[in-house]
Design a protein around this motif. Structure first.
Motif, PDB file in Angstrom:
ATOM      1  N   VAL A   1       0.988  -1.354  -0.216  1.00 13.88           N
ATOM      2  CA  VAL A   1       0.260  -0.429  -0.362  1.00 13.88           C
ATOM      3  C   VAL A   1       1.065   1.522   0.365  1.00 13.88           C
ATOM      4  O   VAL A   1       0.701   2.398  -0.423  1.00 13.88           O
ATOM      5  CB  VAL A   1      -0.913   0.457   1.334  1.00 13.88           C
ATOM      6  CG1 VAL A   1      -1.820   1.576   2.078  1.00 13.88           C
ATOM      7  CG2 VAL A   1      -1.528  -1.232   1.466  1.00 13.88           C
ATOM      8  N   ASN A   2       2.051   1.296   0.727  1.00 13.96           N
ATOM      9  CA  ASN A   2       2.965   2.680   1.257  1.00 13.96           C
ATOM     10  C   ASN A   2       3.516   2.549  -0.472  1.00 13.96           C
ATOM     11  O   ASN A   2       3.558   3.942  -0.528  1.00 13.96           O
ATOM     12  CB  ASN A   2       3.716   2.723   1.730  1.00 13.96           C
ATOM     13  CG  ASN A   2       4.700   3.503   2.374  1.00 13.96           C
ATOM     14  OD1 ASN A   2       5.130   3.632   0.799  1.00 13.96           O
ATOM     15  ND2 ASN A   2       5.125   3.958   3.068  1.00 13.96           N
ATOM     16  N   VAL A   3       3.975   1.987  -1.193  1.00 17.51           N
ATOM     17  CA  VAL A   3       4.196   2.029  -2.342  1.00 17.51           C
ATOM     18  C   VAL A   3       3.871   3.234  -3.211  1.00 17.51           C
ATOM     19  O   VAL A   3       3.917   4.037  -4.405  1.00 17.51           O
ATOM     20  CB  VAL A   3       4.996   1.221  -3.187  1.00 17.51           C
ATOM     21  CG1 VAL A   3       5.222   1.515  -4.566  1.00 17.51           C
ATOM     22  CG2 VAL A   3       5.806   0.425  -2.346  1.00 17.51           C
ATOM     23  N   HIS A   4       2.168   2.456  -2.966  1.00 16.71           N
ATOM     24  CA  HIS A   4       1.249   2.808  -4.185  1.00 16.71           C
ATOM     25  C   HIS A   4       0.640   4.915  -3.620  1.00 16.71           C
ATOM     26  O   HIS A   4       0.598   5.568  -4.335  1.00 16.71           O
ATOM     27  CB  HIS A   4      -0.346   2.040  -3.893  1.00 16.71           C
ATOM     28  CG  HIS A   4      -1.893   2.595  -4.953  1.00 16.71           C
ATOM     29  ND1 HIS A   4      -1.073   2.595  -6.082  1.00 16.71           N
ATOM     30  CD2 HIS A   4      -2.259   3.233  -4.049  1.00 16.71           C
ATOM     31  CE1 HIS A   4      -2.669   3.210  -6.930  1.00 16.71           C
ATOM     32  NE2 HIS A   4      -2.808   3.661  -5.710  1.00 16.71           N
ATOM     33  N   VAL A   5       0.751   4.659  -2.368  1.00 11.79           N
ATOM     34  CA  VAL A   5       0.203   6.664  -1.815  1.00 11.79           C
ATOM     35  C   VAL A   5       1.395   6.760  -0.961  1.00 11.79           C
ATOM     36  O   VAL A   5       1.033   8.282  -0.613  1.00 11.79           O
ATOM     37  CB  VAL A   5      -0.639   5.228  -0.600  1.00 11.79           C
ATOM     38  CG1 VAL A   5      -2.363   5.640  -1.360  1.00 11.79           C
ATOM     39  CG2 VAL A   5      -0.264   4.887   0.965  1.00 11.79           C
ATOM     40  N   HIS A   6       1.763   6.317  -0.956  1.00 12.21           N
ATOM     41  CA  HIS A   6       3.460   7.246  -0.785  1.00 12.21           C
ATOM     42  C   HIS A   6       4.123   8.454  -1.254  1.00 12.21           C
ATOM     43  O   HIS A   6       3.770   9.441  -2.624  1.00 12.21           O
ATOM     44  CB  HIS A   6       4.729   6.435  -0.982  1.00 12.21           C
ATOM     45  CG  HIS A   6       5.859   6.791  -0.740  1.00 12.21           C
ATOM     46  ND1 HIS A   6       6.420   6.382   0.576  1.00 12.21           N
ATOM     47  CD2 HIS A   6       6.662   8.474  -0.860  1.00 12.21           C
ATOM     48  CE1 HIS A   6       7.760   7.104   1.234  1.00 12.21           C
ATOM     49  NE2 HIS A   6       7.876   8.510   0.302  1.00 12.21           N
ATOM     50  N   ASP A   7       3.873   9.699  -0.450  1.00 10.18           N
ATOM     51  CA  ASP A   7       3.972  11.066  -0.867  1.00 10.18           C
ATOM     52  C   ASP A   7       2.104  11.046  -1.664  1.00 10.18           C
ATOM     53  O   ASP A   7       2.962  12.299  -2.221  1.00 10.18           O
ATOM     54  CB  ASP A   7       5.224  11.217  -1.702  1.00 10.18           C
ATOM     55  CG  ASP A   7       5.407  11.621  -0.878  1.00 10.18           C
ATOM     56  OD1 ASP A   7       5.679  12.267   0.815  1.00 10.18           O
ATOM     57  OD2 ASP A   7       7.199  12.545  -1.641  1.00 10.18           O
ATOM     58  N   THR A   8       1.231  11.185  -0.868  1.00  5.90           N
ATOM     59  CA  THR A   8       0.288  11.526  -2.126  1.00  5.90           C
ATOM     60  C   THR A   8      -1.056  12.303  -0.742  1.00  5.90           C
ATOM     61  O   THR A   8      -0.869  12.314   0.370  1.00  5.90           O
ATOM     62  CB  THR A   8      -0.951   9.960  -2.123  1.00  5.90           C
ATOM     63  OG1 THR A   8      -1.274   9.373  -1.128  1.00  5.90           O
ATOM     64  CG2 THR A   8       0.177   9.523  -3.295  1.00  5.90           C
ATOM     65  N   TYR A   9      -1.501  12.407  -0.611  1.00 10.05           N
ATOM     66  CA  TYR A   9      -3.366  13.445   0.254  1.00 10.05           C
ATOM     67  C   TYR A   9      -2.874  12.222   0.934  1.00 10.05           C
ATOM     68  O   TYR A   9      -3.906  12.672   1.790  1.00 10.05           O
ATOM     69  CB  TYR A   9      -3.881  13.841  -1.007  1.00 10.05           C
ATOM     70  CG  TYR A   9      -3.435  15.107  -0.855  1.00 10.05           C
ATOM     71  CD1 TYR A   9      -2.571  15.544  -1.769  1.00 10.05           C
ATOM     72  CD2 TYR A   9      -5.126  16.005  -0.995  1.00 10.05           C
ATOM     73  CE1 TYR A   9      -2.240  17.420  -1.749  1.00 10.05           C
ATOM     74  CE2 TYR A   9      -4.775  17.239  -1.047  1.00 10.05           C
ATOM     75  CZ  TYR A   9      -3.511  17.782  -1.375  1.00 10.05           C
ATOM     76  OH  TYR A   9      -3.631  19.188  -1.781  1.00 10.05           O
ATOM     77  N   PHE A  10      -3.263  10.965   0.728  1.00 15.07           N
ATOM     78  CA  PHE A  10      -3.449   9.775   1.734  1.00 15.07           C
ATOM     79  C   PHE A  10      -2.529   9.896   2.961  1.00 15.07           C
ATOM     80  O   PHE A  10      -3.136   9.502   4.243  1.00 15.07           O
ATOM     81  CB  PHE A  10      -3.589   8.461   0.897  1.00 15.07           C
ATOM     82  CG  PHE A  10      -3.427   7.223   2.047  1.00 15.07           C
ATOM     83  CD1 PHE A  10      -5.066   6.864   1.761  1.00 15.07           C
ATOM     84  CD2 PHE A  10      -3.000   5.956   3.105  1.00 15.07           C
ATOM     85  CE1 PHE A  10      -5.496   6.032   3.107  1.00 15.07           C
ATOM     86  CE2 PHE A  10      -3.250   5.476   3.654  1.00 15.07           C
ATOM     87  CZ  PHE A  10      -4.771   5.395   4.021  1.00 15.07           C
TER      88      PHE A  10
END
Lengths: 206, 540
Positions: free
Chosen positions: B379-388
């Motif tokens: 999950v981290n790789v997908h949402v890294h540095d996003t608004y998540f």
């Protein structure tokens, strides 16, 4: 020693608490240098050969001399503490003054060392250093950062001990009340201990 | 008002010494006054940072995108982060409520080193002043984000050096406070107050103080290295000279992740005080909560690299840090279960502090669970540095620490000032706060999963709706904040006189007058029971 006495029995004085606070402060200092030691360990693992080569540029004789100077100064701090516990004000001041002289000697030797490095163009942003391999540039970056920060601690420690000297002269530090001197001495030992680690890491790296 | 029937001492709010007015406050070594000095300065900086965040949200509305330039936007998110993290959330609960209530809760007259305590406040203000000066001098406000990542922070022409120096000074304030609190807890507990008779807020502050001592110096030295790198080019972080930017990230997060627990642990401690008082029950699992604080402090120091999963660490390293990250959720969950178990079969007296404490639990659970999601590698790789990520840490920092700060303020306000606020007005402020908060930050979680990167000035059209919802949410949130603090300020001047024990609490602060007398206690109490001993409960 009031260790066994509960803090509330003497509201305005808790020597054990004062020492505890000092030791906790020393922990923060050790962690502060710890960050630099981590950086050193990582960089040395990355560039072992360059560190070996750059270490040969440093003057091990001066490094060891400074170690002896600093260790002796730690001894005189302990002797001044023993003297105050025996109520000998003159000896306390004599030993503390010796420590101050030795501390200044350390800084003088250090400044000669730094001056030589500057003379040889071995300082950050120097044109000559930029021509050397990466590992050697990092070595001298660390050398100046760590010995520089240590030097600042020596200056801080000397200021603290000079203040203690004044306090002893005014008899605000005396036979029945010397925790300040004890804490000042602890700080000086820390300065000493950090140097003990800097010596092999830099001067004996070759 | 100034004196109380049960004590001869005047209240700490009255000047009895030679100094009067402002000078008496600025030179006071009374832990209660220092607590209020922190409270005043922190609320001020909090609203400055809220205003910056408000403008950032506004710019994300399409019709306002020309309000400021992209460079100003970079400065805004940097400042919002720096001010919120270093001036509000990190020092927040320990400096305000730790200072004010730690000595009272353990039955002491003051902290171990009162003058050092005042010095800590001056370090705090000096650091804050330097950060503010950095905005208007040199090459302009820093634009690196609050993390000051190299190599950009070495290359940017903005005033990073001075801002970093300000954060360095703030670190001193934090460390000295930590040293003070540890010594206080070790040396100043009232007779009979063993470690396991301390209120749990003290355990939380104690664990926090250890992190402050063990982690903050690493940040200090890292920031010094950034300054030296910018000033002299020492090359340790500079790849052009053989240095390594990843080393910076490690050193930075070795402090800054434990700092997250500096932020949340005292918040949890405050919640642990509030729940038993309003459930009229002793806390469920005292030792579990005490040790979970220590466990969070310990394990929390070993998870820093989960901020760096996409930075090219080895597979083994990322898996190790992922596992440790998930483990830290266990002690956090222990606390949540214990709070809920305390409420179960309690005689619940529903009052504003409890409402905010329950809101804390709800929001913190969302923050914590999204944290576990982020700890999972895939999950981290997908949402890294996003608004998540932005949504996640606002749930933890604002929904967690922020709401706990509000709850603690509501809980202890009558004790601190001797005035009671309008409960109805506080309830009224809760609705815009809660609705606005979730509109703003839950939308950010969704936007993040959709792929909206953080710190971007412009966004693609598919994110328009989300940004609109979030911005409207920020309006509700700010409205709620103004209502909340407006109510408290009003109470300060016009509030009714508070009772000594308005909530029926049983810890030591409720045994003394409101506001407390200068030396806290007429006589140092002798402790014979645990901290949450409700007489009515022992019957059932």
């Amino acid at each position: 020693m009031s260790d066994a006495t509960h803090a509330h029995d003497a509201v305005h004085r808790d020597d054990f608490g004062a020492r505890l606070g000092m030791w906790l402060f020393l922990v923060t200092e050790i962690v502060l240098f710890g960050g630099l030691f981590i950086a050193y360990a990582y960089m040395r693992a990355t560039y072992p050969a360059e560190f070996h080569h750059a270490g040969a540029e440093l003057n091990a004789t001066l490094g060891v001399t400074n170690t002896v100077v600093l260790l002796t100064s730690s001894l005189t701090v302990v002797l001044s503490l023993v003297a105050i516990q025996r109520g000998d004000k003159v000896k306390t001041m004599a030993f503390l003054s010796t420590t101050l002289v030795l501390g200044v000697t350390f800084l003088v030797i250090k400044s000669f060392e730094w001056a030589t490095k500057f003379h040889h163009g071995l300082y950050p942003n120097a044109p000559h250093l930029a021509t050397l391999p990466h590992g050697e540039q990092v070595f001298f970056g660390l050398y100046f950062t760590m010995t520089g920060l240590h030097g600042l601690h020596v200056i801080a420690g000397l200021s603290v001990l000079a203040y203690m000297l004044v306090k002893v002269a005014r008899e605000e530090i005396r036979q029945d009340q010397y925790v300040l001197l004890e804490n000042g001495g602890l700080y000086w030992h820390l300065v000493d201990v950090i140097w003990i680690f800097l010596l092999p890491l830099f001067y004996l790296a070759a | 008002m100034s004196t109380h029937a049960t004590t001869g001492q005047p209240s700490y709010l009255v000047d009895t010494g030679a100094r009067k007015g402002l000078v008496a406050w600025l030179l006071s070594t009374d832990h209660k006054r220092i607590g209020l000095l922190y409270l005043g300065s922190m609320v001020f900086f909090f609203f400055v940072a809220v205003a910056l965040g408000f403008v950032m949200r506004l710019v994300q509305l399409t019709s306002f995108e020309h309000l400021i330039t992209a460079q100003t936007y970079n400065a805004l998110f940097t400042l919002h982060g720096v001010i919120m993290v270093f001036l509000f959330v990190v020092p927040g609960l320990p400096a305000v409520f730790g200072n004010f209530f730690l000595p009272i809760l353990i039955g002491a007259k003051d902290v171990a080193f009162p003058r050092l305590n005042l010095a800590s406040w001056y370090f705090y203000m000096a650091g804050a002043a330097i950060v503010v000066i950095a905005l208007f001098t040199g090459g302009g406000a820093p634009d690196t984000g609050w993390t000051f990542y190299v190599p950009f922070s070495l290359r940017t022409g903005t005033n990073v050096g001075l801002a970093v120096f300000g954060a360095f000074i703030l670190g001193f304030s934090s460390m000295l406070t930590g040293i003070n609190f540890i010594t206080t807890i070790h040396r100043m507990r009232a007779p009979g107050m063993g470690w396991f008779r301390m209120p749990l807020f003290c355990w939380a502050v104690y664990s926090t103080a250890w992190i402050q001592i063990l982690a903050t110096p690493i940040l200090a030295i890292t920031l010094v290295l950034v300054i030296l790198e910018r000033a002299f080019g020492i090359g340790i972080f500079d790849p052009a000279k053989g240095g390594d930017p990843l080393l910076y990230e490690h050193l930075f997060w070795i402090y800054s992740h434990p700092a997250v627990y500096i932020m949340i642990l005292p918040a949890m401690g405050a919640i642990t005080e509030i729940i038993p008082t309003f459930a009229k029950r002793t806390i469920f699992g005292y030792k579990a909560i005490a040790f979970s604080s220590v466990a969070i402090a310990g394990v929390g120091s070993l998870v820093w690299a989960h901020h760096m999963f996409t930075s090219g660490l080895s597979q083994f390293a990322v898996m190790t840090f992922s596992l440790l990250t998930m483990i830290v959720a266990v002690p956090s969950a222990i606390k949540v279960f214990n709070w809920v178990s305390t409420l179960y079969k309690g005689s619940i007296d529903f009052q504003p502090p409890l409402l905010f404490a329950l809101t804390f639990i709800f929001l913190f659970c969302i923050g914590g669970l999204t944290g576990v999601m982020l700890g999972a590698l895939a999950v981290n790789v997908h949402v890294h540095d996003t608004y998540f990520v932005v949504g996640h840490f606002h749930y933890v920092m604002f929904g967690g620490t922020g709401f706990a700060f509000f709850a603690a303020l509501l809980y202890w306000f009558p004790k601190m000032f001797g005035k009671m606020y309008s409960k109805k007005a506080i309830y009224a402020s809760w609705f815009p706060l809660f609705i606005g908060f979730n509109m703003l930050y839950f939308t950010m979680l969704v936007l993040g999963v959709m792929g909206m990167p953080r710190r971007y000035f412009h966004h693609l059209p598919q994110f328009n709706t989300g940004h609109e919802i979030a911005t409207v949410g920020s309006w509700f949130l700010v409205l709620g904040l103004l209502m909340f603090f407006g109510t408290l300020v009003h109470a300060l001047f016009k509030g009714e006189k508070a009772e000594d024990n308005p909530w029926g609490g049983v810890t030591l602060e409720w045994t003394i007058p409101s506001p407390p007398p200068q030396e806290n206690f007429e006589e140092i109490p002798t402790i014979t029971t645990g901290p949450y001993h409700f007489p009515q409960e022992s019957q059932g």
